[in-house]
Design an enzyme around this catalytic site. Structure first.
Site, PDB file in Angstrom:
ATOM      1  N   ARG A  74      45.930  18.671  36.859  1.00 43.16           N
ATOM      2  CA  ARG A  74      45.218  19.710  37.624  1.00 43.16           C
ATOM      3  C   ARG A  74      45.133  19.213  39.066  1.00 43.16           C
ATOM      4  O   ARG A  74      44.543  18.152  39.306  1.00 43.16           O
ATOM      5  CB  ARG A  74      43.826  19.945  37.038  1.00 43.16           C
ATOM      6  CG  ARG A  74      42.892  20.664  38.007  1.00 43.16           C
ATOM      7  CD  ARG A  74      41.631  21.145  37.345  1.00 43.16           C
ATOM      8  NE  ARG A  74      41.911  22.233  36.427  1.00 43.16           N
ATOM      9  CZ  ARG A  74      40.973  22.990  35.862  1.00 43.16           C
ATOM     10  NH1 ARG A  74      39.700  22.771  36.120  1.00 43.16           N
ATOM     11  NH2 ARG A  74      41.308  23.964  35.047  1.00 43.16           N
ATOM     12  N   GLN A 132      45.762  28.944  31.078  1.00 45.02           N
ATOM     13  CA  GLN A 132      44.668  29.903  30.926  1.00 45.02           C
ATOM     14  C   GLN A 132      45.200  31.263  30.476  1.00 45.02           C
ATOM     15  O   GLN A 132      44.668  31.878  29.541  1.00 45.02           O
ATOM     16  CB  GLN A 132      43.923  30.054  32.268  1.00 45.02           C
ATOM     17  CG  GLN A 132      42.802  31.064  32.222  1.00 45.02           C
ATOM     18  CD  GLN A 132      41.645  30.595  31.376  1.00 45.02           C
ATOM     19  OE1 GLN A 132      41.108  29.510  31.595  1.00 45.02           O
ATOM     20  NE2 GLN A 132      41.247  31.392  30.383  1.00 45.02           N
ATOM     21  N   HIS A 166      47.615  29.152  37.085  1.00 44.24           N
ATOM     22  CA  HIS A 166      46.885  28.544  35.955  1.00 44.24           C
ATOM     23  C   HIS A 166      47.512  29.064  34.654  1.00 44.24           C
ATOM     24  O   HIS A 166      46.893  29.832  33.922  1.00 44.24           O
ATOM     25  CB  HIS A 166      45.409  28.932  36.061  1.00 44.24           C
ATOM     26  CG  HIS A 166      44.478  28.109  35.215  1.00 44.24           C
ATOM     27  ND1 HIS A 166      44.885  27.031  34.463  1.00 44.24           N
ATOM     28  CD2 HIS A 166      43.128  28.220  35.009  1.00 44.24           C
ATOM     29  CE1 HIS A 166      43.840  26.516  33.833  1.00 44.24           C
ATOM     30  NE2 HIS A 166      42.766  27.216  34.144  1.00 44.24           N
ATOM     31  N   ARG A 185      41.902  28.218  24.583  1.00 35.41           N
ATOM     32  CA  ARG A 185      42.609  27.285  25.482  1.00 35.41           C
ATOM     33  C   ARG A 185      43.258  26.177  24.647  1.00 35.41           C
ATOM     34  O   ARG A 185      44.418  25.833  24.837  1.00 35.41           O
ATOM     35  CB  ARG A 185      41.622  26.672  26.481  1.00 35.41           C
ATOM     36  CG  ARG A 185      41.152  27.622  27.573  1.00 35.41           C
ATOM     37  CD  ARG A 185      42.267  28.019  28.506  1.00 35.41           C
ATOM     38  NE  ARG A 185      42.910  26.866  29.118  1.00 35.41           N
ATOM     39  CZ  ARG A 185      42.438  26.200  30.173  1.00 35.41           C
ATOM     40  NH1 ARG A 185      41.351  26.603  30.770  1.00 35.41           N
ATOM     41  NH2 ARG A 185      43.079  25.141  30.655  1.00 35.41           N
ATOM     42  N   CYS A 193      37.716  33.615  32.773  1.00 39.93           N
ATOM     43  CA  CYS A 193      38.273  32.290  32.451  1.00 39.93           C
ATOM     44  C   CYS A 193      37.201  31.214  32.389  1.00 39.93           C
ATOM     45  O   CYS A 193      37.417  30.170  31.783  1.00 39.93           O
ATOM     46  CB  CYS A 193      39.364  31.915  33.441  1.00 39.93           C
ATOM     47  SG  CYS A 193      38.831  32.009  35.161  1.00 39.93           S
ATOM     48  N   ASP A 222      36.805  36.538  37.573  1.00 39.32           N
ATOM     49  CA  ASP A 222      36.840  35.099  37.893  1.00 39.32           C
ATOM     50  C   ASP A 222      35.939  34.889  39.110  1.00 39.32           C
ATOM     51  O   ASP A 222      35.556  35.862  39.779  1.00 39.32           O
ATOM     52  CB  ASP A 222      38.292  34.664  38.200  1.00 39.32           C
ATOM     53  CG  ASP A 222      38.437  33.168  38.470  1.00 39.32           C
ATOM     54  OD1 ASP A 222      37.514  32.395  38.144  1.00 39.32           O
ATOM     55  OD2 ASP A 222      39.494  32.761  39.016  1.00 39.32           O
TER      56      ASP A 222
HETATM   57  N1   CP Z   1      38.940  27.901  32.746  1.00 38.15           N
HETATM   58  C1   CP Z   1      39.080  26.605  33.108  1.00 38.15           C
HETATM   59  O1   CP Z   1      40.165  26.131  33.449  1.00 38.15           O
HETATM   60  O2   CP Z   1      37.935  25.873  33.020  1.00 38.15           O
HETATM   61  P1   CP Z   1      37.720  24.387  33.559  1.00 38.15           P
HETATM   62  O3   CP Z   1      37.795  24.453  35.060  1.00 38.15           O
HETATM   63  O4   CP Z   1      36.369  23.986  33.064  1.00 38.15           O
HETATM   64  O5   CP Z   1      38.819  23.520  33.013  1.00 38.15           O
HETATM   65  N1  NVA Z   2      40.102  30.511  40.221  1.00 40.90           N
HETATM   66  C1  NVA Z   2      39.302  29.451  39.642  1.00 40.90           C
HETATM   67  C2  NVA Z   2      39.660  29.251  38.195  1.00 40.90           C
HETATM   68  C3  NVA Z   2      38.841  28.204  37.484  1.00 40.90           C
HETATM   69  C4  NVA Z   2      39.278  27.994  36.081  1.00 40.90           C
HETATM   70  C5  NVA Z   2      39.494  28.172  40.439  1.00 40.90           C
HETATM   71  O1  NVA Z   2      40.630  27.871  40.807  1.00 40.90           O
HETATM   72  O2  NVA Z   2      38.503  27.494  40.704  1.00 40.90           O
END
Ligand code: CP
Ligand code: NVA
Length: 309
Positions: A108, A138, A135, A295, A267, A227
């Site tokens: 990430r 997700q 993502h 997930r 999400c 989101d």
């Molecule tokens: N939805 C998601 O990716 O959650 P986290 O940021 O907690 O991993």
């Molecule tokens: N759009 C959000 C998604 C988190 C899972 C972010 O990037 O923070």
């Protein structure tokens, strides 16, 4: 390399329809097995995964680590202060060093280029666990959840409400592979990346709409999806964004407008009272927790695919 023989899972649209469909079918199968309490399917026995996090996470970290363990492997968490990819050490060096220890890497990161570099230099599979651009894990979990609750993703109307961000880009790339009706309703100036919209439209697979008219957008929706308005890396813009996104909160009135069949998805993490009301998250049409659970199952199937099982 043929489309179905890719080393990495970086964008849903890197794969063809059959591959994505098969991964989703596999996810459902392995989910059923794990839910039955069966703990003898251990294909990842003796395997290790490195998990690089430049940003915070609950779902991604816990679902990958738990899923890899339940299938027999061992996952190693590397937080933002551990390897400091790109700061303490160049990404291409991290990629090659970890490839010497681990069978698979999940990361990430902020810049999308970082995941591309990691994949380029790693000799083992790399999974995108979220970048500023997309993502994919997700949206694979979201597709699995829609299949479970509606029967199929094909032909459904998914209406995303909010910022044209990484989640939207992955929905657009999913719409390049599986035919459905995707609508992104966002305030002016917060539309998704133009090139990604064009790329998805040019496949001719799905009906894709980008609109600033929220009320019109949600009519007849099968799913209303929300989101955060300020993603990770944009938190200093939170106050400004709350102003700019006025009128884009998913509340009970909007869900009524969407109609009886509309499910609510998010999400997570969700900021209740900001992009969505507490009542909608807790309401009878909310499927945010089955969505979060999926997930792990979607990712298990992605890892099984990449590791050749
Ligand atoms: N939805 C998601 O990716 O959650 P986290 O940021 O907690 O991993
Ligand atoms: N759009 C959000 C998604 C988190 C899972 C972010 O990037 O923070």
């Amino acid at each position: 390399k043929a489309k179905t023989e890719l080393k990495d899972f970086l964008h849903i649209s890197d794969f063809d329809t059959d591959t994505i469909t098969n991964i989703l079918l596999r996810a459902a199968e392995v989910k059923a097995l794990l839910k039955s309490g069966e703990r003898t399917y251990l294909p990842f026995k003796g395997k290790t995964m490195a998990m690089i996090f430049a940003k915070p996470s609950m779902r991604t970290r816990v679902s990958f680590e738990t899923g890899f363990f339940l299938l027999g492997g061992h996952a190693i968490y590397l937080g933002p202060d551990d390897i400091q990819m790109g700061k303490r050490e160049e990404t291409r060096d991290v990629a090659r060093v970890l490839s010497g220890y681990n069978d698979i890497i999940m990361a990430r990161v902020f810049a999308h280029q970082d995941i591309l570099d990691l994949a380029k230099y790693a000799t083992v599979p790399v999974i995108n666990g979220l970048t500023d651009y997309n993502h994919p894990c997700q949206i694979m979990a979201d597709a699995l959840t829609i299949i479970e609750h509606i029967g199929q993703l094909e032909g459904t109307k998914v209406v995303y409400v909010g910022d044209g961000n990484n989640i939207v880009h992955s929905w657009l790339l999913m719409a390049s592979v599986i035919p459905f009706h995707f609508v992104c309703a966002c305030p002016k100036g917060f539309e998704p990346d133009e090139k990604t919209v064009e790329k998805a439209r040019s496949t001719g697979i799905s009906k894709i709409e980008i609109t600033n008219d929220l009320k019109e957008a949600v009519r007849g929706a099968d799913v209303v999806y929300s989101d955060v308005w300020a993603s990770m890396g944009q938190k200093e813009e939170a106050a400004y964004r709350q102003q700019a996104f006025q009128g884009f909160q998913v509340d009970e009135t909007l869900m009524d407008l969407a109609g009886k069949k509309a499910f609510f998805m998010h999400c997570l993490p969700a900021e209740r009272g900001v992009e969505v009301t507490d009542g909608v998250v807790e309401g009878p049409k909310s499927i945010v927790f089955p969505q979060a659970e999926n997930r792990m199952h979607a990712q298990n199937a992605i890892m099984l695919y990449l590791l050749g099982f």
